[in-house]
Design an enzyme around this catalytic site. Sequence first.
Site, PDB file in Angstrom:
ATOM      1  N   LYS A   1      16.601  20.885  35.384  1.00 39.75           N
ATOM      2  CA  LYS A   1      17.329  20.780  34.115  1.00 39.75           C
ATOM      3  C   LYS A   1      16.662  21.656  33.066  1.00 39.75           C
ATOM      4  O   LYS A   1      15.643  21.303  32.510  1.00 39.75           O
ATOM      5  CB  LYS A   1      17.391  19.325  33.660  1.00 39.75           C
ATOM      6  CG  LYS A   1      18.176  18.476  34.639  1.00 39.75           C
ATOM      7  CD  LYS A   1      18.212  17.011  34.243  1.00 39.75           C
ATOM      8  CE  LYS A   1      18.591  16.163  35.450  1.00 39.75           C
ATOM      9  NZ  LYS A   1      17.443  15.795  36.300  1.00 39.75           N
TER      10      LYS A   1
ATOM     11  N   THR B   1      16.875   5.157  56.605  1.00 39.84           N
ATOM     12  CA  THR B   1      16.796   6.445  55.909  1.00 39.84           C
ATOM     13  C   THR B   1      15.326   6.720  55.624  1.00 39.84           C
ATOM     14  O   THR B   1      14.522   5.790  55.547  1.00 39.84           O
ATOM     15  CB  THR B   1      17.547   6.420  54.559  1.00 39.84           C
ATOM     16  OG1 THR B   1      16.939   5.420  53.738  1.00 39.84           O
ATOM     17  CG2 THR B   1      18.999   6.104  54.747  1.00 39.84           C
TER      18      THR B   1
ATOM     19  N   TRP C   1      22.085  22.617  34.164  1.00 45.21           N
ATOM     20  CA  TRP C   1      21.552  22.414  35.505  1.00 45.21           C
ATOM     21  C   TRP C   1      21.403  23.726  36.254  1.00 45.21           C
ATOM     22  O   TRP C   1      22.301  24.553  36.251  1.00 45.21           O
ATOM     23  CB  TRP C   1      22.505  21.528  36.323  1.00 45.21           C
ATOM     24  CG  TRP C   1      22.467  20.094  35.943  1.00 45.21           C
ATOM     25  CD1 TRP C   1      21.845  19.555  34.855  1.00 45.21           C
ATOM     26  CD2 TRP C   1      23.085  19.014  36.651  1.00 45.21           C
ATOM     27  NE1 TRP C   1      22.042  18.200  34.831  1.00 45.21           N
ATOM     28  CE2 TRP C   1      22.803  17.842  35.921  1.00 45.21           C
ATOM     29  CE3 TRP C   1      23.846  18.928  37.814  1.00 45.21           C
ATOM     30  CZ2 TRP C   1      23.246  16.585  36.326  1.00 45.21           C
ATOM     31  CZ3 TRP C   1      24.295  17.690  38.211  1.00 45.21           C
ATOM     32  CH2 TRP C   1      23.994  16.525  37.483  1.00 45.21           C
TER      33      TRP C   1
ATOM     34  N   GLU D   1      23.789   7.537  56.002  1.00 48.50           N
ATOM     35  CA  GLU D   1      24.777   6.556  55.526  1.00 48.50           C
ATOM     36  C   GLU D   1      26.200   6.893  55.971  1.00 48.50           C
ATOM     37  O   GLU D   1      27.114   6.111  55.770  1.00 48.50           O
ATOM     38  CB  GLU D   1      24.742   6.492  53.984  1.00 48.50           C
ATOM     39  CG  GLU D   1      23.494   5.827  53.405  1.00 48.50           C
ATOM     40  CD  GLU D   1      22.319   6.791  53.246  1.00 48.50           C
ATOM     41  OE1 GLU D   1      22.328   7.862  53.881  1.00 48.50           O
ATOM     42  OE2 GLU D   1      21.391   6.457  52.483  1.00 48.50           O
TER      43      GLU D   1
HETATM   44  P1  ADP Z   1      17.276  11.512  54.150  1.00 47.39           P
HETATM   45  O1  ADP Z   1      16.820  12.946  54.287  1.00 47.39           O
HETATM   46  O2  ADP Z   1      17.630  11.106  52.762  1.00 47.39           O
HETATM   47  O3  ADP Z   1      16.556  10.532  54.952  1.00 47.39           O
HETATM   48  P2  ADP Z   1      19.546  12.139  55.711  1.00 47.39           P
HETATM   49  O4  ADP Z   1      18.847  12.728  56.862  1.00 47.39           O
HETATM   50  O5  ADP Z   1      20.636  11.223  55.922  1.00 47.39           O
HETATM   51  O6  ADP Z   1      18.612  11.375  54.852  1.00 47.39           O
HETATM   52  O7  ADP Z   1      19.913  13.333  54.763  1.00 47.39           O
HETATM   53  C1  ADP Z   1      21.056  13.359  53.990  1.00 47.39           C
HETATM   54  C2  ADP Z   1      20.941  14.416  52.942  1.00 47.39           C
HETATM   55  O8  ADP Z   1      20.566  15.667  53.496  1.00 47.39           O
HETATM   56  C3  ADP Z   1      22.237  14.694  52.260  1.00 47.39           C
HETATM   57  O9  ADP Z   1      22.517  13.740  51.264  1.00 47.39           O
HETATM   58  C4  ADP Z   1      22.001  16.080  51.684  1.00 47.39           C
HETATM   59  O10 ADP Z   1      21.261  16.038  50.483  1.00 47.39           O
HETATM   60  C5  ADP Z   1      21.155  16.712  52.731  1.00 47.39           C
HETATM   61  N1  ADP Z   1      21.968  17.553  53.599  1.00 47.39           N
HETATM   62  C6  ADP Z   1      22.449  17.266  54.819  1.00 47.39           C
HETATM   63  N2  ADP Z   1      23.137  18.301  55.326  1.00 47.39           N
HETATM   64  C7  ADP Z   1      23.110  19.286  54.396  1.00 47.39           C
HETATM   65  C8  ADP Z   1      23.639  20.607  54.302  1.00 47.39           C
HETATM   66  N3  ADP Z   1      24.332  21.161  55.286  1.00 47.39           N
HETATM   67  N4  ADP Z   1      23.406  21.290  53.163  1.00 47.39           N
HETATM   68  C9  ADP Z   1      22.706  20.762  52.145  1.00 47.39           C
HETATM   69  N5  ADP Z   1      22.179  19.537  52.178  1.00 47.39           N
HETATM   70  C10 ADP Z   1      22.365  18.802  53.280  1.00 47.39           C
END
Ligand code: ADP
Length: 544
Positions: free
Chosen positions: A441, A188, A446, A333
Site C-alpha cells: 500500500k 491449510t 495498491w 478451501e
Molecule cells: P495456503 O498456501 O494458504 O496454505 P493453498 O495451498 O490452499 O493454501 O493456497 C491457496 C492460495 O494460493 C490462493 O488463495 C492464492 O493466493 C494462491 N494461489 C494458488 N494458485 C495460484 C495461481 N495460479 N496464481 C496466484 N496465486 C495462486
Amino acid sequence: MFGLMQSQPLLISSLLVHAERHHPEQEIVSRRVEGDIHRCTYRDLASRSRRMARALQALNIKPSDRVATLAWNGYRHMELYFAVSGIGSVLHTVNPRLHPDQVVWIADHAEDQVLFFDLTFLPLIAAVAPRTKTVKHWVAMTDRAHLPESAASIPNLLVYEDLIAGQPDDTFEWPTFDEQSASSLCYTSGTTGNPKGVLYSHRSTLLHTMAAALPDALNCSARDVILPVVPMFHVNAWGLPYVACMTGAKMVFPGGALDGKSLYELFESEKVTLSAGVPTVWQALLGHTAANNLKFSTMRRTVIGGSACPPAMIRTFKEQYDVDVIHAWGMTEMSPLGTASTFKTRHLGMTQEERYEVMNRQGRAIFGVDMKVVDEDGREIPFGTDKSGDLLVRGPWILRQYFKGEGGDVLRDGWFPTGDVAKIDAEGYMLITDRTKDVIKSGGEWIGSIDLENIAMAHPAVAMAACIAAKHPKWDERPLLVVVKKPGAEVTREELIAFYDGKIAKWWTPDDVVFVEAIPLGATGKMQKNKLREQFKDYQLPTA
Ligand code: ADP
C-alpha cells in the site's frame, strides 16, 4: 413423480470400482522409499484397498474416525485414499514438512486414530509418537523385511504389508452411505494463526473430480500418463488420484525423489503426458533440463498453480520444450480447483504472443465454481472493468465452515472470501494481482506484488524473486524486491531497477533490490513472504 432417475449417492469407492472394472490392466508406477520402481495395476489397487479397508475395520476404525497419513506420492498412499474413505472414515493427509510441534497439534486437533507413515518420516514419528493424544496405531508403509531396527521404539507399531496380508479379498463390498459424509481432511498451511482443517465430503470430491477431468480444466483421459509432482498431502494432489481412477489414466508417482534428475528420468521412462505442481518445483526441473540440454519426449502439458506461474516460465515451457502450461488457480478451501486458463475458439486464430496474454492469467471458472470480485463496500465489480478487488467464490466443493467451526462464520452472504485480490476481464478470465496480506500500500494506492515478481523472473540472471512491502516515511509502504540469482549469473541492483522501465507504471517500480542466498519456502513449496517481511521489517529504503 413417476419416471425419475436412479438415486445413487456419489461415493469415492465408486471411482475405484469403475477403474477396476474398466481399466483393470492400467498401470500405477511408483518410485518407492525402498529405492526401487514398483509397478501394479488398477486391479491390484482395488484388491489391496479392499483388504486394507478390512484391516482398518479389524482395528475398530469406525465411520467418521480420522485416519492420518504422513506419506509421499505412491501406490500405498493411493490405496489409503480409497480404503479409508471407502469405509466412511476420514483420510487426514498430514504435511510431513511441518514442524513436529505442528504435526502433534494437527493430529490432536483432528483426533487421528491411526497414522500411516513412509519410512522417510521415521525420525519425525519417533519425535511425535510419545506426544500425540489419540493415535492408537502407527503403521509403517513398508513390509517387514524393510523395517529398520530403529522402528522398534515406536509404540503400537504395525506394518502395512502385514495388514494387507492378514485379510482375504473375497466377499468385501464397499458400504453405501450418505454422500454428504466426510471423506478427507486437509489443513491449510496457516501462515497466520493455527492451521485450520478443511473437511471434504464424498459428494464434493466426486463433483470436483468430474469437473477437474474436463477438457477445459485438467483435460484427462484414458490415454494420459499422469505424474503428480504436487503432493498427495497438498489438497489431495489437486484431485489427480481420483481423476486418474475416473478416466483410467496411467498414474506415475515420484515418491520422495523430487529433484530435477529423478523427476526427469521418470517423465521419460514412463512416457508421462501430463504433470502438475507449484512453480518452484518446475524451476528445479527446468534447471536440470537446461543444464543438460534435455527435452521431454512425451510430456505435452503441465498444470501449474498454487502460486502465480511467472510468464517467463510459461514461455520457456512452450518455446524450448513444446509443453503447454495450464495455469490454474485454487485453494485448499476449494478442493482445490477454481479456474484454469484454457482457450476459447477466438483465441485459436491469435498470434502466440497474444495467446501468452491468456495463458498468463489464472483462467476461467470451471463449472461448479461461481466467482465474483467486489470493491471495498462489498459491491460487485462487473466483469470487464479494469479494477481489482476481493475475490469471492461459492459452489458445491467450496468450504462452508472450517473443521470444528474454527474461525466462526467465514462466509459473506453465502460467498467464501478467498483472501486473493483479482480482476476479471469481459470474457471471464481472472487475474490474481495479489493476496490481501501481500498487497503493497503505497500512498493509499495498491501495488500488486505478483506483477513485480513476474517481471523480475523474466530477467535471465534471476532464479527467484519476491516483492514485499518495506516501510517508507512518506508513502507508508514501498516495494522492495528480494532476489536469488541463478548460479554463476550476475546482475546489479541498478540493472534490475532499469529492467522495469517501460514494463510497468513508473511509480510501481521497486525502490530497492536486495540479493539473498535463498527465499524461505513453506511446507507446500510457496514463498513465505510473511517471513521475508519479518526479516526486512527494519529495512531502510534509500530516500531519493
Ligand atoms: P495456503 O498456501 O494458504 O496454505 P493453498 O495451498 O490452499 O493454501 O493456497 C491457496 C492460495 O494460493 C490462493 O488463495 C492464492 O493466493 C494462491 N494461489 C494458488 N494458485 C495460484 C495461481 N495460479 N496464481 C496466484 N496465486 C495462486
